[in-house]
Design an enzyme around this catalytic site. Structure first.
Site, short mmCIF file in Angstrom:
data_model
loop_
_atom_site.label_atom_id
_atom_site.label_comp_id
_atom_site.label_asym_id
_atom_site.label_seq_id
_atom_site.Cartn_x
_atom_site.Cartn_y
_atom_site.Cartn_z
CG LEU A 55 -10.14 -1.59 18.11
CD1 LEU A 55 -8.64 -1.69 17.86
CD2 LEU A 55 -10.82 -0.84 16.98
CE1 TYR A 101 -5.35 2.43 10.32
CE2 TYR A 101 -4.31 1.93 8.21
CZ TYR A 101 -5.45 2.13 8.97
OH TYR A 101 -6.68 2.04 8.39
NE ARG A 105 -1.95 -1.64 3.63
CZ ARG A 105 -2.37 -1.77 4.89
NH1 ARG A 105 -3.58 -1.38 5.21
NH2 ARG A 105 -1.57 -2.29 5.80
CD GLU A 153 -3.50 3.41 15.23
OE1 GLU A 153 -2.58 3.36 16.07
OE2 GLU A 153 -3.34 3.80 14.04
CB VAL A 179 -0.42 -11.53 8.39
CG1 VAL A 179 0.13 -10.41 7.52
CG2 VAL A 179 0.12 -12.88 7.95
CG HIS A 219 -1.60 -0.45 15.06
ND1 HIS A 219 -2.94 -0.56 15.40
CD2 HIS A 219 -1.55 -0.42 13.70
CE1 HIS A 219 -3.66 -0.60 14.28
NE2 HIS A 219 -2.86 -0.50 13.25
CB VAL A 223 -8.34 -9.50 12.77
CG1 VAL A 223 -8.44 -8.13 12.11
CG2 VAL A 223 -8.81 -10.58 11.79
CB ALA A 224 -6.89 -8.10 17.76
CB ILE A 225 -1.73 -9.68 15.33
CG1 ILE A 225 -0.34 -10.08 15.83
CG2 ILE A 225 -1.69 -9.15 13.91
CD1 ILE A 225 -0.35 -10.82 17.15
CG ASP A 226 -1.68 -4.20 13.07
OD1 ASP A 226 -0.54 -4.65 12.94
OD2 ASP A 226 -2.39 -3.81 12.13
#
Length: 370
Positions: A239, A94, A15, A118, A297, A96, A266-269
């Protein structure tokens, strides 16, 4: 204002922070834009497209950072980029920060003004996180279905089943945007779906949205344990904006699960909602612990960069333009939602959840800017 974007350095992150359309709009508003050569290539945007939009191309990221008042990225800076940040420079990306004390300290030390996509709010919505949550939610089912295949260590379950064979069971922890879109994808492939959340109003909304295609449960220890025991695919989407994600799936829970089941965190960030999770990459996306496949990931939407870049730019651009036109301080004074996005300001941590997670002093954004 001088605004710039650079090529992302995170593993398989294709991206880019600004599209050529964004560049055109900034230039039309009287701003100057600098883009690192090749920055948009992975997302399908050529250097020529940026030139035609009015950008000045730069050979190195250092050149962009050195020349710009605001840097627009997608992911948090990598360690080799820390030294490029400077005092009073706006970093818009982002971040995090809650599970990343090293980056937080680097931002504090640099004296920059770090705005996190975020944690920007618009009422009760996280507008700059929402499009990536939508994409990650849908991808979570796509990736989970793949890693259920036997060759990857999964149980060999086809989520949608076939006539005469039981469907796979998808359990979703968290009923926010990512959870909702994961449920849509799971229903779409024909799986049996259970979704858990602690917000009864949200559960009511989801129950009305999905009808009898999704079972909604209030999230308690007992209900989590029961759901995990029959799950083929578990998707964690919990989240806490800016804060570290609680471990709803603990190491002891893995023994309850079927061997070959898959967890997509999905919450790994934000640290992950599974105790045994650790960040993986698109190069090496899964690991197996106690017979359970873990997919963790940290930049899932990077796998679909064209869709993700445009969706993200649609959400983030208006705040970037506001800061470019007014300066960060005045933009924050005028937009309370943008103020919530300010995580670090000139050496001070200005997001309460980040400060709490890392045990650092907190100062409110408006107090920090004076």
């Amino acid at each position: 204002m001088k605004i710039g974007t650079t090529r992302e350095l995170k593993n398989h992150e294709y991206r880019v922070g600004l599209t050529p359309d964004n560049v055109s709009a900034f230039v039309a508003a009287g701003h100057t834009v600098f883009v690192e050569t090749g920055a948009g290539q992975g997302a399908g945007f050529s250097d020529q497209a940026y030139r035609e939009a009015g950008a000045t191309m730069c050979a190195t990221p250092k050149e962009v950072f050195d020349r710009c008042d605001m840097i627009v990225k997608v992911k948090e800076p990598e360690e080799q980029e820390y030294s490029l940040l400077r005092k009073d420079q706006i970093l818009y990306t982002y971040l995090h920060l809650a599970p990343n004390p090293a980056l937080t300290q680097a931002l504090v030390k640099s004296g920059c003004k770090a705005v996190a996509f975020e944690t920007i709010t618009d009422g009760n919505v996280l507008p700059c996180l929402r499009p990536m949550s939508q994409i990650a939610g849908r991808l979570s089912v796509q990736e989970g279905a793949k890693y259920l295949e036997k060759g990857f260590g999964g149980s060999g379950i086809l989520l949608g089943g076939v006539p005469g064979v039981q469907k796979g069971h998808v359990v979703i922890l968290g009923g926010g945007t990512a959870g909702e879109y994961a449920a849509k994808a799971a229903v779409g492939v024909g799986a049996r779906v259970t979704l858990l959340d602690v917000n009864l109003n949200r559960l009511s909304y989801l129950d009305e949205l999905f009808g009898n295609t999704v079972e909604t449960l209030y999230s308690t220890e007992a209900n989590i344990r029961k759901a995990l025991s029959t799950a083929d695919l578990v998707i964690g989407t919990v989240l806490i904006p800016g804060g570290k994600t609680p471990h709803l799936i603990r190491k002891e829970h893995l023994a309850l699960m079927k061997k070959g089941a898959v967890i997509v965190d999905v919450a790994i960030d934000q640290g992950g909602c599974c105790e045994t999770s650790h960040v993986t990459t698109h190069d090496d996306p899964v690991f197996i612990e106690q017979g359970i496949v873990h997919y963790c990931v940290g930049n899932m939407p990077g796998a679909v960069p064209y869709t993700s870049t445009i969706a993200l730019a649609n959400a983030t651009f208006r705040y970037g333009m506001l800061m470019a036109n007014l300066g960060l301080e005045e933009a924050v004074r005028r937009d309370a939602g943008l103020a919530n996005g300010l995580n670090v300001y000139c050496g001070k941590v200005t997001n309460r959840n980040v400060a709490t997670a890392l045990n650092l002093p907190f100062i409110a954004p408006l107090d920090a800017i004076g």
